[in-house]
Design a protein around this motif. Structure first.
Motif, PDB file in Angstrom:
ATOM      1  N   TYR A  80       0.819  -1.194   0.000  1.00 57.53           N
ATOM      2  CA  TYR A  80       0.000   0.000   0.000  1.00 57.53           C
ATOM      3  C   TYR A  80       0.864   1.259   0.000  1.00 57.53           C
ATOM      4  N   SER A  81       0.257   2.384  -0.331  1.00 51.71           N
ATOM      5  CA  SER A  81       0.963   3.644  -0.284  1.00 51.71           C
ATOM      6  C   SER A  81       0.751   4.354   1.050  1.00 51.71           C
ATOM      7  N   PHE A  82      -0.501   4.421   1.517  1.00 51.91           N
ATOM      8  CA  PHE A  82      -0.776   5.151   2.751  1.00 51.91           C
ATOM      9  C   PHE A  82      -1.873   4.454   3.537  1.00 51.91           C
ATOM     10  N   THR A  83      -1.673   4.330   4.833  1.00 50.68           N
ATOM     11  CA  THR A  83      -2.654   3.701   5.709  1.00 50.68           C
ATOM     12  C   THR A  83      -2.851   4.556   6.945  1.00 50.68           C
ATOM     13  N   HIS A  84      -4.093   4.791   7.311  1.00 48.66           N
ATOM     14  CA  HIS A  84      -4.406   5.471   8.569  1.00 48.66           C
ATOM     15  C   HIS A  84      -5.376   4.579   9.319  1.00 48.66           C
ATOM     16  N   VAL A  85      -4.958   4.118  10.478  1.00 48.36           N
ATOM     17  CA  VAL A  85      -5.811   3.258  11.299  1.00 48.36           C
ATOM     18  C   VAL A  85      -5.774   3.745  12.741  1.00 48.36           C
ATOM     19  N   CYS A  86      -6.755   3.338  13.484  1.00 53.69           N
ATOM     20  CA  CYS A  86      -6.791   3.625  14.916  1.00 53.69           C
ATOM     21  C   CYS A  86      -6.698   2.310  15.675  1.00 53.69           C
ATOM     22  N   ALA A  87      -5.808   2.280  16.638  1.00 53.61           N
ATOM     23  CA  ALA A  87      -5.697   1.124  17.512  1.00 53.61           C
ATOM     24  C   ALA A  87      -6.439   1.448  18.799  1.00 53.61           C
ATOM     25  N   ASP A  88      -7.149   0.475  19.320  1.00 57.00           N
ATOM     26  CA  ASP A  88      -7.865   0.653  20.574  1.00 57.00           C
ATOM     27  C   ASP A  88      -7.064  -0.034  21.670  1.00 57.00           C
ATOM     28  N   ASP A  89      -6.213   0.734  22.326  1.00 53.42           N
ATOM     29  CA  ASP A  89      -5.331   0.184  23.353  1.00 53.42           C
ATOM     30  C   ASP A  89      -6.094   0.024  24.670  1.00 53.42           C
ATOM     31  N   PRO A  90      -5.922  -1.118  25.365  1.00 51.87           N
ATOM     32  CA  PRO A  90      -6.657  -1.342  26.613  1.00 51.87           C
ATOM     33  C   PRO A  90      -6.295  -0.364  27.736  1.00 51.87           C
ATOM     34  N   LEU A  91      -5.121   0.249  27.688  1.00 55.95           N
ATOM     35  CA  LEU A  91      -4.716   1.203  28.727  1.00 55.95           C
ATOM     36  C   LEU A  91      -4.734   2.650  28.273  1.00 55.95           C
ATOM     37  N   PHE A  92      -4.452   2.882  26.998  1.00 57.81           N
ATOM     38  CA  PHE A  92      -4.257   4.251  26.522  1.00 57.81           C
ATOM     39  C   PHE A  92      -5.357   4.759  25.593  1.00 57.81           C
ATOM     40  N   GLY A  93      -6.323   3.931  25.262  1.00 62.59           N
ATOM     41  CA  GLY A  93      -7.445   4.362  24.427  1.00 62.59           C
ATOM     42  C   GLY A  93      -7.121   4.347  22.941  1.00 62.59           C
ATOM     43  N   SER A  94      -7.716   5.281  22.209  1.00 59.87           N
ATOM     44  CA  SER A  94      -7.585   5.327  20.751  1.00 59.87           C
ATOM     45  C   SER A  94      -6.254   5.965  20.336  1.00 59.87           C
ATOM     46  N   ILE A  95      -5.496   5.214  19.544  1.00 60.98           N
ATOM     47  CA  ILE A  95      -4.180   5.663  19.090  1.00 60.98           C
ATOM     48  C   ILE A  95      -4.173   5.680  17.570  1.00 60.98           C
ATOM     49  N   GLY A  96      -3.820   6.808  16.993  1.00 59.78           N
ATOM     50  CA  GLY A  96      -3.743   6.938  15.537  1.00 59.78           C
ATOM     51  C   GLY A  96      -2.410   6.462  15.012  1.00 59.78           C
ATOM     52  N   ILE A  97      -2.469   5.711  13.911  1.00 60.16           N
ATOM     53  CA  ILE A  97      -1.254   5.213  13.256  1.00 60.16           C
ATOM     54  C   ILE A  97      -1.351   5.570  11.780  1.00 60.16           C
ATOM     55  N   GLU A  98      -0.420   6.386  11.308  1.00 62.11           N
ATOM     56  CA  GLU A  98      -0.359   6.758   9.894  1.00 62.11           C
ATOM     57  C   GLU A  98       0.936   6.200   9.327  1.00 62.11           C
ATOM     58  N   LEU A  99       0.814   5.329   8.324  1.00 56.93           N
ATOM     59  CA  LEU A  99       1.973   4.681   7.721  1.00 56.93           C
ATOM     60  C   LEU A  99       1.954   4.893   6.218  1.00 56.93           C
ATOM     61  N   ASP A 100       3.020   5.466   5.694  1.00 59.29           N
ATOM     62  CA  ASP A 100       3.168   5.678   4.264  1.00 59.29           C
ATOM     63  C   ASP A 100       4.377   4.862   3.802  1.00 59.29           C
ATOM     64  N   HIS A 101       4.101   3.660   3.272  1.00 61.84           N
ATOM     65  CA  HIS A 101       5.164   2.748   2.848  1.00 61.84           C
ATOM     66  C   HIS A 101       5.998   3.350   1.713  1.00 61.84           C
ATOM     67  N   GLU A 102       5.336   3.876   0.696  1.00 67.64           N
ATOM     68  CA  GLU A 102       6.040   4.398  -0.490  1.00 67.64           C
ATOM     69  C   GLU A 102       7.014   5.521  -0.142  1.00 67.64           C
ATOM     70  N   ASN A 103       6.586   6.441   0.738  1.00 62.99           N
ATOM     71  CA  ASN A 103       7.419   7.593   1.079  1.00 62.99           C
ATOM     72  C   ASN A 103       8.215   7.407   2.364  1.00 62.99           C
ATOM     73  N   GLY A 104       8.007   6.289   3.045  1.00 58.48           N
ATOM     74  CA  GLY A 104       8.783   5.987   4.240  1.00 58.48           C
ATOM     75  C   GLY A 104       8.514   6.920   5.399  1.00 58.48           C
ATOM     76  N   ALA A 105       7.256   7.026   5.796  1.00 63.95           N
ATOM     77  CA  ALA A 105       6.902   7.901   6.916  1.00 63.95           C
ATOM     78  C   ALA A 105       5.905   7.198   7.826  1.00 63.95           C
ATOM     79  N   LEU A 106       6.069   7.381   9.121  1.00 65.27           N
ATOM     80  CA  LEU A 106       5.184   6.798  10.125  1.00 65.27           C
ATOM     81  C   LEU A 106       4.950   7.821  11.226  1.00 65.27           C
ATOM     82  N   VAL A 107       3.688   7.946  11.653  1.00 64.32           N
ATOM     83  CA  VAL A 107       3.340   8.808  12.785  1.00 64.32           C
ATOM     84  C   VAL A 107       2.405   8.021  13.695  1.00 64.32           C
TER      85      VAL A 107
END
Length: 173
Positions: free
Chosen positions: A2-29
């Motif tokens: 994929y080129s870009f993915t934005h998902v939310c993880a539901d952590d049992p201790l910390f709640g909703s965590i955003g994950i943005e991953l851009d494989h093509e451009n090599g960036a993660l937040v």
């Protein structure tokens, strides 16, 4: 991949965590859930490895920050053993160290200063789940690093015997 993915993880201790991953451009937040913002970038012009979500395991081509503070990132080469797929992170400021190392086919455990604090699962598509050790008391900094490493490098690895067999068979004429 994929080129870009934005998902939310539901952590049992910390709640909703955003994950943005851009494989093509090599960036993660990774941010949200009260975590410090974790970012990872791949250097421009780095040859893209399709089996690594961030695009490379070369430590010279990756930069990681947590809460705008640079951390030392040391992914191992990844070859014949599960341990060879480990990723180490250290902070000059805090003096602490983290390691994400595969412990099964699909998951990896996160260690802080040699003590297991949780397990992460990610297939490399930006989706990450975490299970925290009951007595570990993970901090937001730990979670930010764990989610970033799992999203950037994926989790799990084949057992050593299978990796060795595949390496031998690849050399067979």
């Amino acid at each position: 991949m994929y080129s870009f993915t934005h998902v939310c993880a539901d952590d049992p201790l910390f709640g909703s965590i955003g994950i943005e991953l851009d494989h093509e451009n090599g960036a993660l937040v990774v941010d949200g859930g009260g975590l410090p913002r974790a970012e990872m970038t791949r250097a421009a012009g780095t040859p893209l490895e399709s089996h690594v979500p961030i695009g490379t395991r070369d430590p010279q081509c990756l930069i990681m920050t947590v809460d705008d503070t640079a951390v030392t990132l040391r992914p191992a080469k990844g070859f014949l053993t599960r341990r060879s797929y480990r990723v180490d992170v250290g902070s000059e400021e805090t003096g602490s160290g983290h390691r994400l190392v595969p412990d099964s086919l699909g998951s990896s455990r996160l260690l802080r200063d040699g003590v297991v604090i949780g397990a992460f699962t990610s297939t490399g598509d930006g989706e990450v789940t975490a299970e925290w050790e009951p007595d570990a008391a993970p901090e937001p900094h730990d979670a930010a690093i764990g989610y970033a490493l799992a999203a950037a490098f994926g989790t799990g690895a084949e057992p050593m015997w299978k990796l060795t067999l595949e390496a031998v068979l690849a050399m067979w004429p």
